[in-house]
Motif scaffolding. Structure first.
Motif, PDB file in Angstrom:
ATOM      1  N   ASN A  81     -14.264  -3.560   6.384  1.00 48.09           N
ATOM      2  CA  ASN A  81     -13.847  -2.702   7.323  1.00 48.09           C
ATOM      3  C   ASN A  81     -12.518  -3.027   8.212  1.00 48.09           C
ATOM      4  OD1 ASN A  81     -13.467  -0.785   9.338  1.00 48.09           O
ATOM      5  ND2 ASN A  81     -15.682  -0.602   9.877  1.00 48.09           N
ATOM      6  N   LEU A  82     -11.475  -2.733   7.874  1.00 45.35           N
ATOM      7  CA  LEU A  82     -10.187  -3.086   8.416  1.00 45.35           C
ATOM      8  C   LEU A  82     -10.028  -3.062   9.752  1.00 45.35           C
ATOM      9  CD1 LEU A  82      -7.613  -2.450   5.577  1.00 45.35           C
ATOM     10  CD2 LEU A  82      -8.907  -4.298   5.890  1.00 45.35           C
ATOM     11  N   ASN A  90     -17.342  -8.031  10.126  1.00 41.30           N
ATOM     12  CA  ASN A  90     -17.252  -7.995   8.631  1.00 41.30           C
ATOM     13  C   ASN A  90     -18.200  -9.094   7.907  1.00 41.30           C
ATOM     14  OD1 ASN A  90     -15.309  -5.945   7.238  1.00 41.30           O
ATOM     15  ND2 ASN A  90     -14.487  -6.486   9.422  1.00 41.30           N
ATOM     16  N   GLN A 142      -7.898 -12.313   4.319  1.00 36.94           N
ATOM     17  CA  GLN A 142      -8.829 -11.262   4.266  1.00 36.94           C
ATOM     18  C   GLN A 142      -9.822 -11.659   2.943  1.00 36.94           C
ATOM     19  OE1 GLN A 142      -6.673  -7.662   3.506  1.00 36.94           O
ATOM     20  NE2 GLN A 142      -6.153  -7.531   5.691  1.00 36.94           N
ATOM     21  N   GLN A 143      -9.407 -12.213   1.936  1.00 31.66           N
ATOM     22  CA  GLN A 143     -10.080 -12.718   0.659  1.00 31.66           C
ATOM     23  C   GLN A 143     -11.197 -13.363   1.134  1.00 31.66           C
ATOM     24  OE1 GLN A 143     -10.088 -10.729  -1.626  1.00 31.66           O
ATOM     25  NE2 GLN A 143     -11.504 -11.651  -3.305  1.00 31.66           N
ATOM     26  N   GLY A 162      -8.044  -6.301   9.819  1.00 35.38           N
ATOM     27  CA  GLY A 162      -6.843  -5.797   9.091  1.00 35.38           C
ATOM     28  C   GLY A 162      -5.423  -6.473   9.372  1.00 35.38           C
ATOM     29  N   GLU A 169       0.843  -1.078  -0.105  1.00 44.32           N
ATOM     30  CA  GLU A 169       0.039   0.203  -0.082  1.00 44.32           C
ATOM     31  C   GLU A 169       0.947   1.237   0.144  1.00 44.32           C
ATOM     32  OE1 GLU A 169      -0.477  -2.591   2.339  1.00 44.32           O
ATOM     33  OE2 GLU A 169      -2.068  -3.282   1.001  1.00 44.32           O
ATOM     34  N   GLY A 173      -3.457 -11.017   3.274  1.00 45.94           N
ATOM     35  CA  GLY A 173      -4.249 -11.103   2.195  1.00 45.94           C
ATOM     36  C   GLY A 173      -5.272 -12.170   1.779  1.00 45.94           C
ATOM     37  N   ASP A 214     -10.935  -4.652  -4.769  1.00 43.77           N
ATOM     38  CA  ASP A 214     -10.281  -4.006  -3.968  1.00 43.77           C
ATOM     39  C   ASP A 214     -10.847  -4.089  -2.575  1.00 43.77           C
ATOM     40  OD1 ASP A 214      -8.946  -2.205  -2.356  1.00 43.77           O
ATOM     41  OD2 ASP A 214      -9.204  -0.245  -3.677  1.00 43.77           O
ATOM     42  N   ARG A 215     -10.393  -5.398  -1.793  1.00 40.92           N
ATOM     43  CA  ARG A 215     -10.991  -5.547  -0.509  1.00 40.92           C
ATOM     44  C   ARG A 215     -10.514  -4.679   0.567  1.00 40.92           C
ATOM     45  NH1 ARG A 215      -7.088  -9.451  -1.929  1.00 40.92           N
ATOM     46  NH2 ARG A 215      -5.033  -9.461  -0.644  1.00 40.92           N
ATOM     47  N   LYS A 216      -9.442  -3.894   0.440  1.00 40.10           N
ATOM     48  CA  LYS A 216      -9.049  -3.191   1.519  1.00 40.10           C
ATOM     49  C   LYS A 216      -9.712  -2.010   1.428  1.00 40.10           C
ATOM     50  CE  LYS A 216      -4.106  -4.787   1.914  1.00 40.10           C
ATOM     51  NZ  LYS A 216      -4.380  -5.627   3.322  1.00 40.10           N
ATOM     52  N   HIS A 217     -10.275  -1.391   0.342  1.00 38.26           N
ATOM     53  CA  HIS A 217     -10.956  -0.385   0.269  1.00 38.26           C
ATOM     54  C   HIS A 217     -12.439  -0.225   0.449  1.00 38.26           C
ATOM     55  CE1 HIS A 217      -7.022   1.679  -0.671  1.00 38.26           C
ATOM     56  NE2 HIS A 217      -7.553   2.534   0.088  1.00 38.26           N
TER      57      HIS A 217
END
Length: 516
Positions: free
Chosen positions: A360-361, A368, A418-419, A411, A90, A415, A353-356
């Motif tokens: 909600n990180l 979530n 998170q996915q 967060g 990032e 990665g 764009d999973r982070k944005h």
């Protein structure tokens, strides 16, 4: 052979409930490009945070030696003073400042507290020329593409008299052309004597630029391979990363056969969308596609082809200005003007764009997962936290989300994990149709296989899946049919048997409407 510039010996790093690094050893030789590979959660980024002072001395066990000197970095500034600079996935740029201002942010060219703008622009121009960036130094970072922003980060590192440059997934967000340019720059810097560490999941890139490859798995060093002697075959790297041979990259799949006379689960007809700012430009131009229950249908295209714009505009018109077209579900026309309408009709969209946009990180894994279906865990408008936790625990087990508990902040996850949370969030809603937009971007081969298995299972349960990917082997390995797009228009449609990389690429690089 050049001696080591960096040695990390017996590094151990523990977080509450999990040992992230366990006796990790890394040796990097002067002037080489050293790659670090491993699955998401293997400890790659944690190891680099130890090196750069993000995890300060005293918070880990083991020794870090740089240029033969034992280092005890208390923060990032301390490591940078020794010439170690890390560029994270990032990018840490301020979009509304100029390129020159970003290059020297925190390292201003000043005399007695007064910035010399002439010196700033002069030195910025020199650094930009060195990395192959030809914009004016006063151009705003917000006005250049991601590929050029990556070059700004490298110029910023060079301004700090870097001796060891660490790049964490440097090409993850870049197209093929920008990726190739960045790899060329890394090799050019190497020819000038620069030592680099590159963390990447793209094995073809690693074999192109790296001299050595260290493989991590479950927080441990597995082995270090020398590229020159032919040790670094793709199969060997993958075997080291995941602890087994991966004979098949994709789950075994029987191509879907539609029932005679059955209407598609989702059909999009003559869909047209204009650009949100330049409203004369069509980003999706008269596209018609369909997907049936139990079918995985791919959408292939280069950057700017309109794939994401198509998905987002159908899913609640969250992109662009709608100009025409209809959406049919099981043969009946439906309205998807808003996200709640789309969700109510059984349509889900997993963003690229999973982070944005996907997570909600700062919130927990449990919250979530329940976020898109709060009504299913609520009683009279109040969320039942016990039920929410039980739902999240079921997904943690079924999706193999690697975390001590679902109360962890999302967060903190890798990665790939998170996915899995993003997929869980939309599977929980119980959709009939899923748009999956780059669902395996930035994750390793082991996590990819797990996600492919989840997608295959969803199709076997009768879900209709639209699969957007920039990786053609992925589409060929997973899909029953593949559409191709270019410049917002549909250019081809191919069955599993008809599709091949060269066939798809020809259609992705032309600009005319398909006729079938």
């Amino acid at each position: 052979m050049a001696g080591p510039v960096l040695e990390m010996r017996s590094i151990v790093k523990t977080f509450p409930g999990v040992k992230a690094l366990s006796d990790v050893t890394l040796t990097v030789r002067q002037g080489e490009v050293h790659a670090i590979c491993g699955e998401n959660g293997a400890g790659k980024s944690t190891l680099m945070k130890v090196l750069s002072g993000v995890h300060p001395h005293g918070s880990y066990e083991g020794d870090v030696l740089f240029e033969g000197e034992t280092c005890r970095f208390k923060d990032i500034r301390a490591s940078e003073q020794h010439g170690i600079v890390i560029i994270h996935q990032e990018l840490a740029l301020v979009p509304y400042l100029s390129i020159a201002e970003n290059i020297f942010l925190g390292n201003e060219q000043a005399t007695r507290g007064v910035i010399s703008w002439n010196e700033t622009l002069r030195r910025a121009t020199e650094l930009m020329r060195r990395v192959g960036l030809h914009e004016h130094p006063q151009t705003r970072v917000a006005d250049i593409g991601v590929g050029k922003q990556q070059l700004v980060e490298i110029a910023k590192a060079l301004s700090k008299k870097v001796k060891l440059l660490v790049l964490d997934e440097p090409t993850a967000a870049l197209n093929d052309e920008d990726s190739a340019k960045l790899l060329e720059l890394i090799l050019e810097l190497k020819s000038q004597g620069m030592t680099s560490i590159i963390i990447s999941h793209k094995l073809n890139e690693i074999r192109t630029v790296a001299d050595s490859v260290t493989i991590l798995r479950d927080g441990r060093t597995i082995e270090t391979l020398d590229v020159k002697n032919g040790e670094t075959t793709e199969d060997r790297i993958i075997s080291g990363m995941i602890g087994r041979d991966l004979d098949h990259r994709f789950p075994e799949r029987t191509p879907h056969r539609a029932e005679a006379g059955a209407a598609p689960a989702l059909e999009i007809r003559d869909w047209t969308v204009h650009h949100p700012i330049d409203q004369q430009r069509k980003v999706v131009d008269g596209v018609s596609i369909n997907v049936r229950r139990g079918e995985i249908v791919g959408i292939a295209g280069l950057m700017g082809a309109g794939r994401t714009e198509l998905a987002m505009s159908v899913f609640g018109r969250t992109y662009g200005r709608y100009a025409g077209g209809t959406v049919l579900k099981d043969g009946r026309e439906i309205r998807t003007k808003t996200v709640p309408e789309a969700v109510a009709h059984g349509i889900a969209y997993v963003t690229e764009d999973r982070k944005h946009y996907g997570l909600n990180l700062d919130d927990t894994i449990g919250r979530n997962i329940s976020l898109s279906g709060l009504g299913k865990v609520a009683r009279r408008g109040v969320v039942d936290e016990h039920e929410e936790r039980m739902v999240a625990e079921r997904f943690r087990e079924s999706m193999n989300i690697k975390t001590p508990n679902v109360a962890e902040r999302v967060g903190k996850l890798s990665g790939g994990n998170q996915q899995k949370v993003v997929l869980s969030k939309w599977i929980f809603v119980g959709p009939d149709v899923l748009f999956l937009d780059e669902p395996t971007r930035g994750i390793d081969v082991g996590a990819k296989f797990e996600i492919y298995t989840v997608i295959d299972k969803l199709a076997a349960e009768g879900k209709a899946v639209l699969f957007i990917s920039s990786e053609l082997p992925e589409l060929l390995g997973m899909c029953d049919r593949i559409y191709t797009m270019a410049a917002g228009r549909l250019t081809g449609e191919f069955s599993r048997a008809e599709a091949a990389q060269d066939v798809l690429m020809r259609q992705m690089t032309k600009d005319k409407e398909v006729t079938r």
